[in-house]
Write a protein that holds these residues in place. Structure first.
Motif, PDB file in Angstrom:
ATOM      1  N   ARG A 157       0.825  -1.217   0.000  1.00  0.00           N
ATOM      2  CA  ARG A 157       0.000   0.000   0.000  1.00  0.00           C
ATOM      3  C   ARG A 157       0.859   1.267   0.000  1.00  0.00           C
ATOM      4  O   ARG A 157       0.378   2.361   0.304  1.00  0.00           O
ATOM      5  N   VAL A 207      -7.525  14.104   8.002  1.00  0.00           N
ATOM      6  CA  VAL A 207      -8.047  13.024   7.161  1.00  0.00           C
ATOM      7  C   VAL A 207      -8.739  11.971   8.040  1.00  0.00           C
ATOM      8  O   VAL A 207      -8.746  12.075   9.267  1.00  0.00           O
ATOM      9  N   ASP A 250      -3.764   7.071   5.668  1.00  0.00           N
ATOM     10  CA  ASP A 250      -3.906   8.149   4.687  1.00  0.00           C
ATOM     11  C   ASP A 250      -3.091   9.377   5.077  1.00  0.00           C
ATOM     12  O   ASP A 250      -2.505  10.050   4.227  1.00  0.00           O
ATOM     13  N   SER A 251      -3.043   9.680   6.368  1.00  0.00           N
ATOM     14  CA  SER A 251      -2.362  10.901   6.822  1.00  0.00           C
ATOM     15  C   SER A 251      -0.859  10.879   6.557  1.00  0.00           C
ATOM     16  O   SER A 251      -0.231  11.926   6.456  1.00  0.00           O
ATOM     17  N   ASP A 292     -13.337  10.938   2.800  1.00  0.00           N
ATOM     18  CA  ASP A 292     -13.228   9.999   1.684  1.00  0.00           C
ATOM     19  C   ASP A 292     -14.085  10.447   0.510  1.00  0.00           C
ATOM     20  O   ASP A 292     -15.126  11.088   0.676  1.00  0.00           O
ATOM     21  N   ASP A 330     -10.118   6.765  -1.418  1.00  0.00           N
ATOM     22  CA  ASP A 330      -9.363   7.405  -0.338  1.00  0.00           C
ATOM     23  C   ASP A 330      -7.969   7.804  -0.808  1.00  0.00           C
ATOM     24  O   ASP A 330      -7.556   7.501  -1.934  1.00  0.00           O
ATOM     25  N   ILE A 331      -7.240   8.487   0.063  1.00  0.00           N
ATOM     26  CA  ILE A 331      -5.931   9.032  -0.288  1.00  0.00           C
ATOM     27  C   ILE A 331      -4.930   7.937  -0.636  1.00  0.00           C
ATOM     28  O   ILE A 331      -4.148   8.071  -1.582  1.00  0.00           O
ATOM     29  N   ASN A 332      -4.955   6.839   0.109  1.00  0.00           N
ATOM     30  CA  ASN A 332      -4.046   5.730  -0.166  1.00  0.00           C
ATOM     31  C   ASN A 332      -4.233   5.225  -1.603  1.00  0.00           C
ATOM     32  O   ASN A 332      -3.275   5.021  -2.357  1.00  0.00           O
ATOM     33  N   ASP A 333      -5.493   5.030  -1.999  1.00  0.00           N
ATOM     34  CA  ASP A 333      -5.793   4.576  -3.363  1.00  0.00           C
ATOM     35  C   ASP A 333      -5.362   5.614  -4.401  1.00  0.00           C
ATOM     36  O   ASP A 333      -4.877   5.265  -5.484  1.00  0.00           O
ATOM     37  N   ILE A 381      -0.820  13.861  -4.548  1.00  0.00           N
ATOM     38  CA  ILE A 381      -1.886  14.101  -3.572  1.00  0.00           C
ATOM     39  C   ILE A 381      -1.894  15.521  -3.023  1.00  0.00           C
ATOM     40  O   ILE A 381      -2.964  16.107  -2.820  1.00  0.00           O
TER      41      ILE A 381
END
Length: 325
Positions: free
Chosen positions: A135, A222, A227-228, A257, A290-293, A301
Motif C-alpha cells: 500500500r 483526514v 492516509d495521513s 473519503d 481514499d488518499i491511499n488509493d 496528492i
C-alpha cells in the motif's frame, strides 16, 4: 436505571452516532470506542442497558464492556466529573455507587512513567512489512503485535478476556510532546473488527500524528492514520467523536473519503461547511475512494488537496456538484 443515569444518557445522545432508544432502559448506537463497522456505516452495535439499579455499556463489535460510569469517563471526562458529583448528592459513590460518604486520603503524588512500545517494528515482520509496502506505506512507522489483546492488557486493562486474539499492526498515538497516550490495532487477517482503538490516557483526543505537525501551518485532517502519512502536515481522526477545537490549530482543512453516495460522509462534509471550516471536494477526474488509493493510482496528492480546498459559498456549490456524481 436511575434518574441521574437517564439524564446523562440524554446529554450525550446527540454525539452518539445513530442513537436510538429501544426501550426505557435500553439504548443502541454506533460504538464510539472502536468506530463500529468501517465498511457499513449503518451498523450499530453499542448498547447501554440497565442491570438492577446500575447501567452498563457493551459493544458487540470490539467487545468493550464496562459500567456507564467508565463509559462516560472515556468519552467525556469533564461531563463525567459532573455525573459523579450528582451521583454523590444522590447518596451513591464508588464502582457500584453504594458508598454513602467519600473517604478523603492524601497521598504523595505519583508521577506516571513515560509509556513505551515494546514491540518489533512492522518492518521487522515479513507479513506486516508486505501488507504495508503493498500500500506504499512505510513499515518503520508502525509496530507489530502477535497477540494484540494480550499485549494491550500489559499497558492498560483494555480487554476482559484475551480470547479470540489476533495479530495486528499497531498504530501509535502520541501527544505533540511525543508521549504515547493510545494506539490502534489494524487486523492483518480477516476480521469483523478491522480497527480497534485503545486509550491509555482518556483525556487525550483520539488523533494520530500530533507529534509530527506544525500547528502554525495548514493542517490537513483526514479519516485514517494510513492516509495521513501521505499528506504534508496531516493528522487523522481515530473516532467520530473527536473535537479539535481545543488543540490550538491555526488553519484546518478537513479531508473526507471520496464517496458521494455515502450519506454519513455527506452529512459530515455538509456540517463542516455550515460551521465555516475548509473542506476538500475532490474533482470529477478523481475516482479513487481514499488518499491511499489515489497515491497508488499515481496522483500528486498534495496538488490535488491544495487545488480542491473550498470554504463558505464556494464549498457549498462544489459539494452540491460532487454529490450528484
Amino acid at each position: 436505571m436511575d434518574y441521574v443515569d437517564s439524564k446523562y444518557i440524554s446529554l450525550i445522545s446527540a454525539r452518539l452516532e445513530k442513537f436510538v432508544k429501544k426501550k426505557s432502559d435500553l439504548f443502541n448506537f454506533r460504538c464510539p470506542l472502536c468506530g463500529d463497522s468501517h465498511k457499513n456505516r449503518t451498523k450499530t452495535r453499542g448498547y447501554l442497558y440497565a442491570v438492577k439499579n446500575n447501567t452498563n455499556y457493551k459493544c458487540h463489535n470490539c467487545g468493550a464492556s464496562m459500567s456507564f460510569n467508565n463509559f462516560l469517563k472515556t468519552i467525556d471526562p469533564v461531563l463525567h466529573k459532573q455525573y459523579n458529583l450528582e451521583k454523590f448528592k444522590e447518596g451513591h459513590a464508588g464502582k457500584t455507587f453504594s458508598t454513602p460518604l467519600p473517604q478523603l486520603e492524601f497521598k504523595k503524588p505519583v508521577f506516571k512513567k513515560k509509556v513505551k512500545i515494546d514491540l518489533p517494528k512492522a518492518s521487522e515482520v515479513p507479513e506486516a512489512r508486505e501488507y504495508l509496502e503493498k500500500r506504499n506505506l512505510n513499515p518503520d512507522k508502525f509496530y507489530y503485535a502477535e497477540r494484540f489483546k494480550k499485549w494491550s492488557n500489559t499497558l492498560t486493562r483494555a480487554f476482559e478476556t484475551t480470547e479470540y486474539d489476533d495479530a495486528r499492526i499497531v498504530i501509535p498515538l502520541y501527544t505533540k510532546e511525543g508521549n504515547l497516550f493510545g494506539f490502534q490495532g489494524r487486523a492483518l487477517g480477516p476480521s469483523k473488527v478491522k480497527y480497534i482503538t485503545i486509550m491509555i490516557d482518556e483525556t487525550q483526543p483520539k488523533v494520530y500524528g500530533l507529534e509530527n505537525v506544525d500547528f502554525n501551518k495548514t493542517v490537513y485532517v483526514v479519516e485514517g492514520p494510513f492516509d495521513s502519512t501521505f499528506v504534508e502536515n496531516g493528522i487523522a481522526m481515530c473516532g467520530a467523536d473527536v473535537s479539535l477545537a481545543s488543540l490550538g490549530f491555526k488553519d484546518l482543512v478537513y479531508v473526507y473519503d471520496n464517496e458521494p453516495r455515502n450519506r454519513e460522509i455527506c452529512q459530515r462534509i455538509d456540517k463542516m461547511i455550515t460551521l465555516g471550516h475548509k473542506v476538500v471536494i475532490f474533482p470529477d477526474k478523481i475516482r479513487e475512494k481514499d488518499i491511499n488509493d489515489m497515491v497508488m493510482a499515481g496522483h500528486d496528492i498534495m496538488s490535488v488537496l491544495e487545488s480542491s480546498t473550498y470554504q463558505s459559498i464556494q464549498a457549498k456549490l462544489k459539494y452540491n456538484e460532487w454529490k450528484r456524481l
